[in-house]
Design a protein around this motif. Structure first.
Motif, short mmCIF file in Angstrom:
data_model
loop_
_atom_site.label_atom_id
_atom_site.label_comp_id
_atom_site.label_asym_id
_atom_site.label_seq_id
_atom_site.Cartn_x
_atom_site.Cartn_y
_atom_site.Cartn_z
N LEU A 283 0.82 -1.21 0.00
CA LEU A 283 0.00 0.00 0.00
C LEU A 283 0.86 1.26 0.00
N LEU A 284 1.97 1.22 0.73
CA LEU A 284 2.87 2.36 0.73
C LEU A 284 3.52 2.55 -0.63
N GLU A 285 3.86 1.45 -1.28
CA GLU A 285 4.41 1.54 -2.63
C GLU A 285 3.37 2.10 -3.61
N LEU A 286 2.11 1.70 -3.46
CA LEU A 286 1.05 2.21 -4.32
C LEU A 286 0.85 3.70 -4.09
N ALA A 287 0.90 4.12 -2.81
CA ALA A 287 0.76 5.55 -2.51
C ALA A 287 1.90 6.35 -3.13
N LYS A 288 3.10 5.81 -3.08
CA LYS A 288 4.25 6.49 -3.68
C LYS A 288 4.10 6.56 -5.19
N ALA A 289 3.63 5.47 -5.80
CA ALA A 289 3.47 5.43 -7.25
C ALA A 289 2.41 6.42 -7.73
N GLU A 290 1.31 6.52 -6.99
CA GLU A 290 0.22 7.41 -7.40
C GLU A 290 0.44 8.84 -6.96
N GLY A 291 1.35 9.08 -6.04
CA GLY A 291 1.57 10.43 -5.52
C GLY A 291 2.54 11.25 -6.33
N GLY A 292 3.07 10.74 -7.40
CA GLY A 292 4.04 11.49 -8.22
C GLY A 292 5.45 11.09 -7.86
N GLY A 293 6.40 11.75 -8.46
CA GLY A 293 7.81 11.44 -8.19
C GLY A 293 8.33 10.28 -9.00
N ALA A 294 7.63 9.90 -10.09
CA ALA A 294 8.11 8.80 -10.91
C ALA A 294 9.28 9.21 -11.78
N LEU A 295 9.47 10.50 -11.97
CA LEU A 295 10.56 11.00 -12.79
C LEU A 295 11.54 11.79 -11.94
N SER A 296 12.81 11.70 -12.30
CA SER A 296 13.85 12.47 -11.62
C SER A 296 14.30 13.61 -12.52
N GLN A 297 15.08 14.52 -11.97
CA GLN A 297 15.51 15.69 -12.73
C GLN A 297 16.74 15.41 -13.59
N SER A 298 17.37 14.27 -13.41
CA SER A 298 18.55 13.90 -14.20
C SER A 298 18.47 12.43 -14.55
N PRO A 299 19.06 12.01 -15.66
CA PRO A 299 18.99 10.59 -16.05
C PRO A 299 19.87 9.71 -15.17
N HIS A 300 19.47 8.44 -15.07
CA HIS A 300 20.21 7.46 -14.27
C HIS A 300 20.34 6.17 -15.07
N ASP A 301 21.43 5.47 -14.83
CA ASP A 301 21.65 4.17 -15.46
C ASP A 301 20.87 3.12 -14.68
N LEU A 302 19.94 2.41 -15.33
CA LEU A 302 19.07 1.45 -14.66
C LEU A 302 19.62 0.04 -14.67
N VAL A 303 20.71 -0.20 -15.39
CA VAL A 303 21.25 -1.57 -15.49
C VAL A 303 21.72 -2.08 -14.13
N PRO A 304 22.56 -1.36 -13.37
CA PRO A 304 22.98 -1.90 -12.06
C PRO A 304 21.84 -2.03 -11.08
N ILE A 305 20.82 -1.20 -11.18
CA ILE A 305 19.68 -1.30 -10.27
C ILE A 305 18.94 -2.61 -10.51
N LEU A 306 18.71 -2.93 -11.79
CA LEU A 306 18.02 -4.18 -12.11
C LEU A 306 18.87 -5.39 -11.69
N ALA A 307 20.17 -5.32 -11.89
CA ALA A 307 21.04 -6.43 -11.48
C ALA A 307 20.97 -6.64 -9.98
N MET A 308 20.95 -5.57 -9.18
CA MET A 308 20.88 -5.69 -7.74
C MET A 308 19.55 -6.30 -7.30
N ILE A 309 18.45 -5.90 -7.95
CA ILE A 309 17.14 -6.44 -7.60
C ILE A 309 17.08 -7.93 -7.87
N VAL A 310 17.60 -8.36 -9.01
CA VAL A 310 17.58 -9.78 -9.36
C VAL A 310 18.44 -10.57 -8.36
N ARG A 311 19.56 -10.03 -7.92
CA ARG A 311 20.39 -10.72 -6.91
C ARG A 311 19.61 -10.92 -5.60
#
Length: 448
Positions: A283-311
């Motif tokens: 529910l907290l994740e849903l509130a965060k998703a619907e409350g905005g903030g899905a975009l950041s002001q600068s680009p980020h590399d998502l490859v290491p984030i996905l690798a960490m999640i899979v680990r």
């Protein structure tokens, strides 16, 4: 519905048409004034010609030896005669005429002063006690031709002046609105996550209040998003800590109870607390998703984030996940925390509801396509359309809250992306697939 047009285009076209119309009105007015002045000059010439010729004509007539018959004045050489004249007595008898004079142009009886016929302008004057009349005629076509030539002479400079004026107007309008256009482009080019103030000190005074209002709105929105993020983080901490404490106490109580029925009841309480902890997190994740903030002001590399999640998931489901990552970076303006929540929910959904005998395929392509695919039964189309809703689940025996895909879809919508759900999976006869493309965010903002 009103059609919206550019201010620069409206001003340019309006001023251009206005200047052109004023130029033409000025030419018409100048032409009319010139025609009036030329008519006065022509009338003066008629009068002066008549007064110059009359004494000579009277002398010639009075000195004739053969009476008063009509005579034609000889021409020294052939030429076009714009001014012609007749000399008649008071009864209308011809006494003298110029060599090109046409008596039909004049009236049947002579008269003094100015008069008009359909084709000529006449001026008459008399002498010898109103017994001898001289009339001079000028073709009106000659006057019209002169007026036309004068009008064309006034109009000719406009062929150069009007294009020069148009270019000057467009250049001045473009230069005057350059700061406004820069302001518009700076707002248009910024990403949805860029809430930094817009420049307002270089705008024209008329547009400065707009920039001030936009900055105030951005500041309020920034504070609201920060407040929402702070509330979400604090709520997660405040909810998870008591639940974790209660769960730990129940687990300790479970180890101290020897009565089997009572131990079974405690186990049910433990499972309920664990489910409540998971649900509160979702529910907290849903509130965060619907409350905005899905975009950041600068680009980020998502490859290491996905690798960490899979680990992290490897500890829960060893060997079930097949990960495919690109060799280069995949940068996106998608917020790293939002992407982590999206990826966790999609992978968790695939592990829970997919076939345990088939691997879960997780891939991120060079062009930004993130895909999670699992084997299992086909989800009917009518159920597939409902999986984006909260607490909606397909027919399955696996546990879950029914919020995973709703959270992922809310993050995708908040970032301006589209989450595609397919069953069967692409290239397969069974299974389920979730796919989302983060490339439009990365490319669109990078180009701006």
């Amino acid at each position: 519905m009103a059609t919206r047009t550019s201010l620069q285009k409206t001003l340019g076209i309006g001023l251009t048409l206005g200047v052109t119309l004023l130029w033409l009105l000025g030419v018409i007015a100048s032409g009319l004034v010139a025609q009036h002045e030329m008519n006065e000059v022509f009338d003066s010439a008629l009068e002066e010609t008549a007064q110059r010729i009359l004494p000579l004509a009277v002398t010639d007539i009075l000195n004739r030896e053969n009476g008063s018959g009509n005579q034609r004045a000889p021409a020294l050489q052939n030429h076009d005669e714009y001014l012609t004249y007749l000399v008649r007595d008071d009864h209308g008898n011809l006494l003298l005429q110029s060599h090109d004079a046409n008596p039909e142009v004049f009236g049947t009886t002579p008269k003094e002063g100015f008069s008009n016929t359909p084709t000529h302008r006449l001026y008459g004057v008399s002498a010898v006690s109103n017994t001898i009349y001289l009339e001079v005629a000028e073709p009106l076509a000659h006057r019209r031709e002169s007026a036309l030539e004068a009008g064309l002479a006034l109009l000719m400079p406009l062929i150069v002046l009007i294009p020069v004026s148009l270019l000057g107007i467009w250049w001045i309008v473009r230069l005057s609105l350059r700061k406004v256009v820069d302001f518009q482009q700076s707002i248009e080019s910024r990403g949805a996550g860029d809430l930094s103030p817009v420049a307002e000190n270089q705008l024209p005074l008329e547009f400065e209040p707009i920039a001030v209002a936009v900055n105030r709105l951005l500041e309020r929105l920034h504070r609201a998003l920060e407040s929402e993020r702070s509330f979400t983080a604090n709520s997660a901490h405040e909810l998870r800590t008591p639940l974790a404490t209660a769960l730990a106490k129940v687990q300790r109580l479970k180890t101290r109870i020897s009565d089997e029925p009572l131990q079974h009841n405690v186990a049910e309480i433990e499972e309920s607390l664990r489910s409540l902890s998971v649900l509160s997190g979702k529910l907290l994740e849903l509130a965060k998703a619907e409350g905005g903030g899905a975009l950041s002001q600068s680009p980020h590399d998502l490859v290491p984030i996905l690798a960490m999640i899979v680990r992290d998931f490897e500890d829960q489901a060893p060997g079930r996940i097949v990960l495919s990552l690109p060799e280069r970076e995949v940068n996106s303006f998608l917020d790293p925390d939002a992407f982590a929540i999206l990826a966790r929910n999609l992978i968790e959904n695939a592990l829970k509801h997919g076939s345990r005998s088939q691997p879960v395929e997780v891939s991120l392509k060079d062009k930004g396509v993130f895909r999670v695919c699992n084997g299992g039964d086909i989800v009917p189309p009518n159920q597939l359309a409902l999986l984006r809703n909260r607490f909606a689940r397909s027919k399955t025996d696996a546990s879950g809250s029914g919020l995973g895909l709703a959270i992922a879809d809310a993050i995708a919508k908040g970032a301006g992306m589209t989450l595609h759900l397919r069953s069967p999976a692409t290239g397969r006869q069974d299974g389920f697939e979730a796919e989302i493309n983060i490339a439009p965010i990365a490319t669109g903002n990078a180009n701006n």
